[in-house]
Design an enzyme around this catalytic site. Structure first.
Site, short mmCIF file in Angstrom:
data_model
loop_
_atom_site.label_atom_id
_atom_site.label_comp_id
_atom_site.label_asym_id
_atom_site.label_seq_id
_atom_site.Cartn_x
_atom_site.Cartn_y
_atom_site.Cartn_z
N ARG A 160 5.67 2.82 4.41
CA ARG A 160 5.57 4.23 4.02
C ARG A 160 5.44 5.13 5.26
O ARG A 160 4.67 6.10 5.27
CB ARG A 160 4.37 4.48 3.10
N SER A 235 2.72 6.69 -6.54
CA SER A 235 1.47 6.25 -5.90
C SER A 235 0.87 7.41 -5.12
O SER A 235 1.56 8.01 -4.30
CB SER A 235 1.74 5.11 -4.92
N GLU A 331 -0.86 9.12 0.22
CA GLU A 331 0.55 8.95 0.52
C GLU A 331 1.30 10.26 0.32
O GLU A 331 2.29 10.56 0.98
CB GLU A 331 1.11 7.87 -0.43
N1 EPU Z 1 -3.31 -3.40 -9.67
C1 EPU Z 1 -4.50 -3.39 -10.37
N2 EPU Z 1 -4.85 -2.27 -11.05
C2 EPU Z 1 -4.05 -1.18 -11.11
C3 EPU Z 1 -2.82 -1.18 -10.39
C4 EPU Z 1 -2.48 -2.32 -9.68
O1 EPU Z 1 -5.26 -4.36 -10.35
O2 EPU Z 1 -4.43 -0.21 -11.76
C5 EPU Z 1 -2.90 -4.63 -8.97
C6 EPU Z 1 -1.76 -5.30 -9.74
O3 EPU Z 1 -2.24 -6.16 -10.70
C7 EPU Z 1 -0.99 -6.00 -8.67
C8 EPU Z 1 -1.27 -5.19 -7.43
O4 EPU Z 1 -2.36 -4.31 -7.73
O5 EPU Z 1 -1.49 -7.30 -8.49
C9 EPU Z 1 -0.04 -4.42 -7.01
O6 EPU Z 1 0.36 -3.55 -8.08
P1 EPU Z 1 1.87 -3.07 -8.29
O7 EPU Z 1 2.77 -4.23 -8.32
O8 EPU Z 1 1.87 -2.14 -9.45
O9 EPU Z 1 2.22 -2.30 -6.96
P2 EPU Z 1 1.40 -1.28 -6.06
O10 EPU Z 1 1.04 -1.98 -4.80
O11 EPU Z 1 0.30 -0.66 -6.84
C10 EPU Z 1 3.49 -0.46 -4.75
C11 EPU Z 1 4.13 0.84 -4.35
C12 EPU Z 1 4.88 1.44 -5.51
C13 EPU Z 1 5.96 0.46 -5.94
C14 EPU Z 1 5.28 -0.86 -6.33
C15 EPU Z 1 6.27 -1.94 -6.66
C16 EPU Z 1 2.65 1.74 -2.65
C17 EPU Z 1 1.67 2.80 -2.29
N3 EPU Z 1 3.10 1.76 -3.91
O12 EPU Z 1 2.51 -0.18 -5.74
O13 EPU Z 1 5.53 2.62 -5.04
O14 EPU Z 1 6.70 0.96 -7.03
O15 EPU Z 1 4.49 -1.35 -5.21
O16 EPU Z 1 6.86 -2.43 -5.49
O17 EPU Z 1 3.01 0.93 -1.80
C18 EPU Z 1 5.28 4.99 -4.85
O18 EPU Z 1 5.22 4.82 -3.63
O19 EPU Z 1 5.21 6.14 -5.36
C19 EPU Z 1 5.37 3.82 -5.72
C20 EPU Z 1 5.30 3.91 -7.04
#
Ligand code: EPU
Length: 335
Positions: A160, A235, A331
């Site tokens: 990012r 995010s 972010e």
């Molecule tokens: N998780 C939780 N609780 C929550 C949300 C997530 O425990 O409320 C845990 C999930 O269970 C999972 C881990 O956190 O094990 C990761 O969650 P997720 O796969 O939803 O991805 P993320 O890391 O929360 C990132 C990006 C997203 C992107 C997704 C999928 C960032 C800041 N965000 O989210 O990007 O869509 O991965 O690759 O890196 C964005 O930047 O606007 C965005 C949506």
């Protein structure tokens, strides 16, 4: 040039904020003209408005960049260079590439925003970041009013992050972005757990790039709020990266904590940290943390102000710091 212009429809949070003036730019010539006429005025460049939080009125000119167009040039037997102007909608551009069976962008389906802002924060999702398919971009240097080209190395992409958020911040306006995509022998990226389960559920064994795109669209729709219905900017925070030693300490106290090692650092899911602090689905006034993904802050009633959303995010940062000793970083760009 319009006066006292509401930016409510130009930010995906849907918050009200006024710009002293507003104008739309449809060509590079118009942009250069505007910049040479408005040297001392603050300018706010708007792309898709999907990564900003307007916390106050803007005492300057808000500029909507409406540069449009897509062009292509064959690179070698298996690659094509596809160039999109900054004002092209990201998802429509991804769909255009899929229609032509150009591979590389399918994991990035349905990300809100425009092509021009994609290199700013090296947008990424489901195992792919644009740096993986990025070839170059053309930018306008605001000081010299000259067009410059940045290649992959010069953009210094990180998680990012890019030169455009660091030393190049505010210095360049991205005009167009070129991606190097595959014509055949596509690299199918299914490492991300959620994609695998989605494909299994649909009974797909040898996915095409279209199957991957469909799976990603399905996952995003099931978890992330549609900004057309509920104001949000995806995010709100970055996933923090902490030293391995700190992670090991936390693991002793919180055995369920997840982490993705990267050298001697570990990336921790901010969504999990926020959920553990009790924020998932929690609403204060007009603002809430999304019930299905706590990393996303939403304009729950449609009437939230940018200041309310900002204050809500500050409370989340405080809780996570108190419980885990980790400082979350926003972010979203705060204006
Ligand atoms: N998780 C939780 N609780 C929550 C949300 C997530 O425990 O409320 C845990 C999930 O269970 C999972 C881990 O956190 O094990 C990761 O969650 P997720 O796969 O939803 O991805 P993320 O890391 O929360 C990132 C990006 C997203 C992107 C997704 C999928 C960032 C800041 N965000 O989210 O990007 O869509 O991965 O690759 O890196 C964005 O930047 O606007 C965005 C949506």
């Amino acid at each position: 040039m319009q006066e006292n212009f509401s930016l409510k429809n130009f930010n995906t949070f849907g918050v009200e904020a006024k710009a002293k003036q507003f104008t739309e730019i449809c060509s590079v010539e118009e942009l250069i003209q505007l910049l040479s006429k408005t040297v001392s005025q603050p300018l706010l460049f708007l792309g898709g408005g999907s990564n900003i939080l307007l916390t106050q009125d803007f005492d300057g000119i808000a500029v909507k960049l409406n540069l449009k167009g897509i062009s292509e040039k064959k690179s070698d037997e298996n690659h094509i260079l596809v160039t999109a102007q900054a004002g092209e909608n990201w998802h429509e551009f991804v769909m255009y590439c899929l229609e032509k069976n150009y591979g590389g962008l399918e994991n990035l389906s349905l990300i809100p925003g425009n092509v021009g802002t994609s290199p700013m924060q090296n947008i990424g999702a489901y195992g792919v970041e644009i740096k993986d398919v990025f070839h170059s971009c053309k930018v306008l240097n605001r000081e010299t009013l000259k067009i410059e080209e940045f290649n992959l190395d010069q953009c210094r992409f990180g998680y990012r992050d890019s030169i455009f958020k660091q030393e190049g911040k505010g210095k360049y306006i991205i005009l167009e972005v070129t991606f190097k995509l595959t014509l055949k022998n596509h690299t199918i990226k299914t490492e991300y757990g959620a994609i695998q389960s989605q494909l299994e559920q649909s009974g797909i064994k040898n996915p095409t790039i279209r199957d991957i795109s469909n799976a990603v669209i399905h996952i995003r729709k099931s978890k992330l709020p549609d900004p057309k219905e509920t104001g949000n900017a995806g995010s709100f925070f970055k996933n923090p990266t902490i030293p391995s030693a700190q992670f090991e300490d936390l693991k002793l106290r919180f055995p369920d904590i997840q982490g993705y090692p990267n050298g001697n650092m570990v990336k921790v899911p901010a969504g999990w940290l926020i959920e553990q602090c009790g924020w998932k689905g929690k609403q204060i006034g007009n603002v809430a943390s999304h019930a299905l993904q706590s990393l996303v802050i939403i304009n729950a009633t449609g009437n939230a102000t940018g200041k309310e959303i900002f204050d809500f995010s500050t409370e989340i940062i405080k809780s996570v710091k108190e419980k885990f000793g980790i400082e979350l970083e926003r972010e979203v760009n705060i204006i």
